[in-house]
Design a protein around this motif. Structure first.
Motif, PDB file in Angstrom:
ATOM      1  N   THR A 722       0.861  -1.184   0.000  1.00 43.24           N
ATOM      2  CA  THR A 722       0.000   0.000   0.000  1.00 43.24           C
ATOM      3  C   THR A 722       0.892   1.227   0.000  1.00 43.24           C
ATOM      4  N   ALA A 723       0.629   2.146  -0.903  1.00 43.60           N
ATOM      5  CA  ALA A 723       1.401   3.383  -0.995  1.00 43.60           C
ATOM      6  C   ALA A 723       0.499   4.553  -0.632  1.00 43.60           C
ATOM      7  N   THR A 724       0.928   5.357   0.319  1.00 46.42           N
ATOM      8  CA  THR A 724       0.178   6.541   0.717  1.00 46.42           C
ATOM      9  C   THR A 724       0.529   7.705  -0.193  1.00 46.42           C
ATOM     10  N   PRO A 725      -0.321   8.722  -0.302  1.00 48.13           N
ATOM     11  CA  PRO A 725      -0.018   9.868  -1.172  1.00 48.13           C
ATOM     12  C   PRO A 725       1.329  10.487  -0.829  1.00 48.13           C
ATOM     13  N   GLY A 726       2.194  10.578  -1.809  1.00 52.40           N
ATOM     14  CA  GLY A 726       3.525  11.117  -1.613  1.00 52.40           C
ATOM     15  C   GLY A 726       4.507  10.122  -1.037  1.00 52.40           C
ATOM     16  N   GLY A 727       4.044   8.927  -0.711  1.00 52.81           N
ATOM     17  CA  GLY A 727       4.913   7.915  -0.125  1.00 52.81           C
ATOM     18  C   GLY A 727       5.197   6.789  -1.098  1.00 52.81           C
ATOM     19  N   SER A 728       5.904   5.767  -0.605  1.00 55.82           N
ATOM     20  CA  SER A 728       6.288   4.657  -1.452  1.00 55.82           C
ATOM     21  C   SER A 728       6.260   3.359  -0.668  1.00 55.82           C
ATOM     22  N   SER A 729       6.339   2.261  -1.396  1.00 55.42           N
ATOM     23  CA  SER A 729       6.378   0.931  -0.803  1.00 55.42           C
ATOM     24  C   SER A 729       7.370   0.097  -1.589  1.00 55.42           C
ATOM     25  N   ASP A 730       8.278  -0.599  -0.881  1.00 58.40           N
ATOM     26  CA  ASP A 730       9.318  -1.400  -1.515  1.00 58.40           C
ATOM     27  C   ASP A 730       9.020  -2.888  -1.368  1.00 58.40           C
ATOM     28  N   ALA A 731       9.478  -3.669  -2.380  1.00 58.89           N
ATOM     29  CA  ALA A 731       9.392  -5.126  -2.328  1.00 58.89           C
ATOM     30  C   ALA A 731      10.702  -5.700  -2.834  1.00 58.89           C
ATOM     31  N   SER A 732      11.242  -6.695  -2.142  1.00 58.56           N
ATOM     32  CA  SER A 732      12.484  -7.347  -2.549  1.00 58.56           C
ATOM     33  C   SER A 732      12.173  -8.530  -3.456  1.00 58.56           C
ATOM     34  N   LEU A 733      12.949  -8.651  -4.524  1.00 62.56           N
ATOM     35  CA  LEU A 733      12.729  -9.690  -5.525  1.00 62.56           C
ATOM     36  C   LEU A 733      14.059 -10.315  -5.898  1.00 62.56           C
ATOM     37  N   ASN A 734      14.044 -11.610  -6.216  1.00 62.09           N
ATOM     38  CA  ASN A 734      15.282 -12.324  -6.515  1.00 62.09           C
ATOM     39  C   ASN A 734      15.417 -12.589  -8.005  1.00 62.09           C
ATOM     40  N   VAL A 735      16.571 -12.216  -8.568  1.00 58.51           N
ATOM     41  CA  VAL A 735      16.882 -12.492  -9.962  1.00 58.51           C
ATOM     42  C   VAL A 735      17.910 -13.619 -10.002  1.00 58.51           C
ATOM     43  N   PRO A 736      17.617 -14.747 -10.685  1.00 63.08           N
ATOM     44  CA  PRO A 736      18.542 -15.884 -10.696  1.00 63.08           C
ATOM     45  C   PRO A 736      19.679 -15.693 -11.698  1.00 63.08           C
ATOM     46  N   GLN A 737      20.603 -16.632 -11.701  1.00 63.39           N
ATOM     47  CA  GLN A 737      21.680 -16.637 -12.680  1.00 63.39           C
ATOM     48  C   GLN A 737      21.109 -16.878 -14.078  1.00 63.39           C
ATOM     49  N   ASN A 738      21.846 -16.380 -15.087  1.00 64.05           N
ATOM     50  CA  ASN A 738      21.500 -16.575 -16.504  1.00 64.05           C
ATOM     51  C   ASN A 738      20.148 -15.974 -16.870  1.00 64.05           C
ATOM     52  N   ASN A 753     -10.427   4.931 -10.895  1.00 56.90           N
ATOM     53  CA  ASN A 753      -9.557   5.171  -9.755  1.00 56.90           C
ATOM     54  C   ASN A 753      -8.737   6.413 -10.042  1.00 56.90           C
ATOM     55  N   ALA A 754      -8.681   7.331  -9.068  1.00 51.29           N
ATOM     56  CA  ALA A 754      -7.993   8.602  -9.285  1.00 51.29           C
ATOM     57  C   ALA A 754      -6.520   8.560  -8.935  1.00 51.29           C
ATOM     58  N   ASN A 755      -6.042   7.488  -8.314  1.00 50.12           N
ATOM     59  CA  ASN A 755      -4.649   7.420  -7.886  1.00 50.12           C
ATOM     60  C   ASN A 755      -3.715   7.121  -9.053  1.00 50.12           C
ATOM     61  N   ASP A 756      -2.543   7.742  -8.998  1.00 54.17           N
ATOM     62  CA  ASP A 756      -1.520   7.544 -10.030  1.00 54.17           C
ATOM     63  C   ASP A 756      -0.275   6.990  -9.360  1.00 54.17           C
ATOM     64  N   LEU A 757       0.016   5.721  -9.607  1.00 57.55           N
ATOM     65  CA  LEU A 757       1.204   5.091  -9.055  1.00 57.55           C
ATOM     66  C   LEU A 757       2.319   5.091 -10.098  1.00 57.55           C
ATOM     67  N   SER A 758       3.553   5.136  -9.617  1.00 59.08           N
ATOM     68  CA  SER A 758       4.709   5.015 -10.509  1.00 59.08           C
ATOM     69  C   SER A 758       5.591   3.890  -9.988  1.00 59.08           C
ATOM     70  N   LEU A 759       6.430   3.350 -10.872  1.00 59.59           N
ATOM     71  CA  LEU A 759       7.278   2.217 -10.542  1.00 59.59           C
ATOM     72  C   LEU A 759       8.730   2.570 -10.825  1.00 59.59           C
ATOM     73  N   SER A 760       9.611   2.264  -9.903  1.00 56.80           N
ATOM     74  CA  SER A 760      11.052   2.368 -10.135  1.00 56.80           C
ATOM     75  C   SER A 760      11.707   1.092  -9.640  1.00 56.80           C
ATOM     76  N   VAL A 761      12.923   0.842 -10.123  1.00 56.87           N
ATOM     77  CA  VAL A 761      13.631  -0.402  -9.815  1.00 56.87           C
ATOM     78  C   VAL A 761      14.988  -0.062  -9.215  1.00 56.87           C
ATOM     79  N   LEU A 804       1.861   9.075  -6.433  1.00 57.21           N
ATOM     80  CA  LEU A 804       2.082  10.472  -6.769  1.00 57.21           C
ATOM     81  C   LEU A 804       0.973  11.340  -6.176  1.00 57.21           C
ATOM     82  N   ILE A 805       1.365  12.472  -5.665  1.00 56.32           N
ATOM     83  CA  ILE A 805       0.399  13.371  -5.023  1.00 56.32           C
ATOM     84  C   ILE A 805      -0.516  13.983  -6.070  1.00 56.32           C
ATOM     85  N   GLY A 806      -1.819  13.915  -5.826  1.00 57.89           N
ATOM     86  CA  GLY A 806      -2.800  14.509  -6.708  1.00 57.89           C
ATOM     87  C   GLY A 806      -3.986  14.999  -5.910  1.00 57.89           C
TER      88      GLY A 806
END
Length: 1011
Positions: A722-738, A753-761, A804-806
């Motif tokens: 859950t991401a609050t307005p102006g806030g963020s939420s992180d998740a850890s993910l595993n990338v294997p070899q090859n 839905n009026a919320n606008d989420l963005s994704l970064s890595v 994103l804040i809106g």
């Protein structure tokens, strides 16, 4: 896509735009209230053949519905976040990360993973095979007709008339265009593009035109062809085989043919097969009783009895199409639920609004070569091919026929009028014909029309369309609502033959999932069966997986993605599913900074029409032309190319056109099929084969995969937050070899839905990679963000979701997944001692199928023949395919070898192999020296001018004097770009043979040039 199932029946005509906008605003508020402010207090169950049932549970459940195809990601992201549950085990066809993969997009459902499987057959006969690969035990012993025996790593048979394989452990037949049959007594497949036999005990070839053998020492020689016996085969390739008989096979696997009609469903062909998921959500609200605009699709053309049944239910009127088995209606929720139980009804869809998917292009795709080809001109009675005699329909926002570049090209310009709101009763669609300008709001359709058949009059031919001799049929669907689009298709079916309409361009998409029973897919299937080629843009929803336009998924249409001017896949071009034969574009074409017609009302910044590029357009051209980007504008270039093909051969069927386009396409080894399909449009090669069927392109594609690399998509890693307005939420993910690709997606709902989420890595060392924030639309798949990682390093990565804040932002829960595709290589006995970089180059060449191993060895020190170098340039260096009427060289007797050599010597920038004049021998089996390779690679890369400008510059190698002065610039550029490198002592060794390891390095470096 802005979905409007609750639009009142007086809000669809363009003349009532103000009322329409008010209704849209009211609907948006209603959706927010209904889907956000409170829980759904009832639910809907959609059961195949039994219709819609109101249940006491929340949400929407699908049970035993056929035709609705949900990828693994869509199952999680599009459906679950919106309260819909497709139950895979009960009949919804699901592909992708959930592990249930079923093909057969014509409605057939088959058991098995992507394939029909027949076990223990007594015999298998395969005819018309273009390629056969046999792998098995180490070593090959070949006995020629003269009794001599040879020991070899590799054997290639050319144009064999018959192949018999006995004691085979397994047979795989791919690309079959005939009906697939399964059973214990045998399997017969016709028109197969490839055959793979593993574990063969023996192969007998008779009547082969040529046999070449590669020995364990790298020596290549020919043997007597009229009777060859091979035992203990390690690698055998047979090209252009006319007949293959396999007996004693333990296992036979044949992919599903899209044209077959089998089904595991006992109720297929009657009753409801699927329903629009968004419409189902609307139906789940028991309190709303507003009118809903919908399209009812029938199993057959609706009769008067069907109309009477609708009237009995309470539907007062609608649009009854002339040629489509469907009726557009306005009805209440309870009426639509009752209609869903009728046995004659196939599916029901809401009247959604679709969205548009919105010079050097003619050179990149070979159009200029079509116009200059003497053989084509001669066959066309002395006139260059231009699409004459063919009409292309443009189903879009309209066409401005007053533009000078379209003067005389528009045979009919039609405005589609809304009839649902005119009166009570079931009426036919209304078409206003004979208009000069039907593109009076956006300019999108006019831009598309210019790419197809503009004359280029206002630019002295510079910005002419791909087929300037073709005619245009303008079909203005206004704001592209579903009912208008269907009316356009209906016009083509009922009136298109008057104008010899053979192609329709569709540059629009929808935010939904693929459904065979979607009225658009039903319509395009009928059009294709009537001989009309349907071209769709792939969509503009960008990188990640599962973003392909659902209307572009159907295997009977030609779907087109986009590249930029440097041959790179456009970042916005939609992708399919890795490894899928269904979810992928057909081909790609230029779609960035494309120049075409400016209509009198072109709205720049809307529908892909960007602000005109004054660096491309002269001031005198600006009043007539503008620039655009999007797959909206790559699709019409393919439509124009099809017009050229049909002028050359009017008898081609849509299936034949699609096949030729794919086989003739220029390979793009930097990318996978789910991204670019078969590759870049090659109009010249496609038109050549259309005109001259003997000039068959792309036969080598069937024999590329010899098991050298296997790809695996691991189970999806799911995360929530859950991401609050102006806030963020992180998740850890595993990338294997090859890992080759890691695709991340997040989605949130409900649809309104009026919320606008963005994704970064965030990578393994903590570096953040921002992802462009994609616009979100109120559709089933519209509320999501995607990111794609190529060759990600192994370790722990993080996905960060920002809210994103809106003005209306609230705390927003989301669901996400990461899907990783990795590769495993067949063991090679002779690469462990190489450097890591050399191994990396070799494995890249193997996984992109531009080189193949010799059995269980790569043979990195073997010399590369001139023919092998030519083949590598076509498969791995973007050299377009070409075949002349007769061989240019005296030693080219084999069709497969000829294609590669002729293509290399007819490259757009000039012949790649120097000092090899036509009329003599090409010396195919001679080793290619490093100087020859340097020149060929530099020319293939389009760097000829740069190289020749450096001929007088000093060359910093110890043996520069051994390199002719007029070629030193080529060596300098080849070394600077990493295509060919000097040895440790600073010597270039121009006359030394190019090795296979050096070729792998060159292809990897070439790939990086176009990354």
């Amino acid at each position: 896509m802005a979905y409007k199932p609750g639009d009142r029946n007086d809000s669809l005509t363009m003349t009532r735009a103000h009322t329409y906008k008010q209704a849209q605003q009211l609907l948006a508020l209603a959706l927010i209230f209904l889907l956000v402010a409170g829980p759904v207090i009832a639910g809907v169950t959609v059961t195949g053949a039994d219709g819609v049932t109101v249940t006491g549970a929340d949400g929407v459940n699908y049970v035993r519905t056929s035709g609705l195809t949900v990828t693994g990601a869509d199952n999680l992201l599009a459906f679950k976040v919106n309260g819909i549950s497709p139950l895979a085990a009960d009949g919804v066809t699901v592909t992708g990360a959930d592990g249930v993969t079923v093909t057969g997009a014509d409605g057939s459902t088959y058991l098995g993973t992507n394939r029909v499987t027949a076990t223990n057959p007594d015999g298998v006969t395969v005819t018309g095979a273009d390629g056969v690969t046999v792998t098995g035990a180490d070593g090959v012993t070949v006995t020629g007709a003269d009794g001599k025996s040879y020991r070899a790593d590799s054997v290639t048979f050319r144009r064999g008339n018959g192949v018999t394989v006995t004691g085979a452990d397994g047979v795989t037949v791919t690309g079959a265009d005939g009906t697939a049959k399964m059973g214990s007594d045998g399997v017969t497949v016709t028109g197969a593009d490839g055959v793979t036999v593993t574990g063969a005990d023996g192969v007998t070839v008779t009547g082969a035109d040529g046999v070449t053998v590669t020995g364990a020492d790298g020596q290549i020689f020919s043997i007597a062809p009229n009777g060859v016996t091979v035992t203990g085969a390690d690698m055998i390739s047979m090209l252009k085989v006319n007949g293959v008989t396999v007996t004693g096979a333990d296992n036979v696997t044949i992919p599903v043919s899209y044209g077959s009609t089998a089904s595991t469903r006992t109720d297929a062909g009657r009753g409801l097969q699927s329903i629009d998921p968004e419409l189902a959500l609307w139906l789940s609200d028991p309190t709303d009783d507003s009118n809903i605009n919908a399209v009812v699709v029938y199993h057959q053309m609706p009769t008067d009895a069907d109309i009477s049944e609708l009237q009995r239910i309470g539907v007062l009127g609608g649009t009854r199409y002339n040629a489509l088995p469907m009726i557009a209606i306005t009805a209440k929720r309870t009426d639509i639920i009752e209609i869903s139980h009728l046995s004659t009804v196939r599916s029901i869809y809401g009247n959604r609004t679709l969205k548009s998917t919105a010079d050097t292009r003619t050179s990149a795709i070979g159009v200029d070569r079509v116009r200059a080809d003497a053989d084509l001109t001669r066959k066309n009675l002395g006139l260059p091919l231009s699409g004459r005699g063919t009409t292309v329909a443009v189903l879009d926002t309209g066409v401005d026929g007053t533009h000078n570049d379209l003067s005389g090209h528009v045979v009919q310009n039609v405005k589609i009028a809304d009839t649902q709101s005119l009166s009570v009763g079931f009426t036919r669609p209304v078409y206003v014909e004979g208009l000069q300008n039907t593109d009076q709001v956006y300019g999108h359709g006019t831009f598309v029309a210019g790419l197809i058949a503009g004359s280029g009059l206002q630019s002295n031919g510079k910005y002419a369309g791909v087929a300037p001799g073709a005619k245009l049929l303008g079909l203005s669907a206004g704001d592209l609502t579903l009912s208008f689009v269907l009316s356009g298709f209906d016009y083509l079916l009922s009136s298109g033959a008057r104008y010899n309409t053979r192609i329709v361009n569709c540059s629009f998409s929808a935010e939904t999932v693929f459904d065979l029973n979607d009225p658009v897919n039903v319509a395009t299937k009928i059009l294709t069966e009537r001989g009309i080629n349907v071209v769709f843009s792939a969509g503009n929803t960008g990188e990640g997986l599962h973003s392909l336009n659902p209307y572009a998924v159907a295997p009977w249409v030609v779907s087109v993605g986009a590249i930029d001017g440097q041959g790179r896949l456009a970042d916005f071009s939609s992708r399919g599913d890795f490894g899928s034969d269904l979810f992928r574009p057909t081909i790609v074409a230029p779609g960035v900074d494309v120049v075409s017609l400016r209509s009198t009302v072109s709205v720049e910044g809307v529908n892909g029409l960007v602000v005109a590029d004054t660096t491309q357009l002269a001031p005198s051209e600006l009043p007539y032309y503008t620039t655009g980007r999007g797959t909206s504008f790559s699709a019409p270039q393919v439509a124009g190319a099809i017009a050229l093909m049909l002028e050359a051969n009017p008898q081609l069927t849509p299936a034949e056109v699609r096949d030729i386009l794919q086989r003739s396409a220029t390979a793009l080894p930097n990318y996978y099929q789910h991204e670019v399909g078969a590759g870049l449009l090659n109009a010249h090669a496609a038109v050549l084969e259309a005109a001259f069927s003997a000039r068959r392109m792309g036969v080598w594609r069937a024999t590329l995969d010899r098991g050298q690399a296997q790809f695996f998509t691991d189970p999806a890693q799911q995360f929530n937050g859950t991401a609050t307005p102006g806030g963020s939420s992180d998740a850890s993910l595993n990338v294997p070899q090859n890992a080759l690709l890691a695709s991340m997606e997040v989605a949130w709902g409900p649809m309104a839905n009026a919320n606008d989420l963005s994704l970064s890595v965030i990578d393994t060392v903590g570096k953040r990679r921002d992802v462009p924030n994609a616009p979100n639309s109120a559709g089933l798949t519209g509320r999501r963000e995607r990111a794609l990682l190529r060759m990600p390093s192994a370790g722990t990565w993080r996905a960060r979701v920002n809210n994103l804040i809106g003005p209306m932002a609230t705390a927003q829960s989301f669901t996400g997944i990461m899907e990783v595709t990795r590769v495993e290589y067949a063991p090679l006995a002779d690469v462990d001692g190489l450097s890591p970089d050399a191994r990396s180059d070799i494995y890249q060449a193997l996984r992109t199928f531009v080189m193949t191993p010799y059995g269980k060895n790569f043979r990195p020190a073997f010399a590369v023949t001139r023919a092998e170098l030519a083949a590598a340039l076509v498969m791995g260096a973007r050299v377009p395919q070409y075949l002349p009427a007769s061989p240019s060289y005296t030693d080219l007797t084999d069709a497969g070898m000829s294609l590669f050599v002729e293509s290399a010597q007819a490259a757009p920038g000039g012949a790649l192999f120097i000092n090899t004049p036509a009329g003599g021998a090409f010396r195919s089996l001679e080793a290619a020296d490093r100087l020859t390779a340097a020149v060929a690679l530099v020319r293939a890369a389009g760097l000829r001018a740069e190289a020749e400008a450096k001929n007088s510059a000093p060359l910093l190698v110890t043996d520069a004097s051994a390199i002719p002065a007029n070629l030193r610039g080529y060596v300098a550029v080849a070394m600077a770009r990493g295509l060919v490198i000097a040895d440790g002592g600073g010597s270039f060794r121009p006359r030394s043979a190019l090795t296979r390891a050096e070729l792998a390095h060159a292809l990897a470096s070439f790939s990086r040039l176009g990354a």
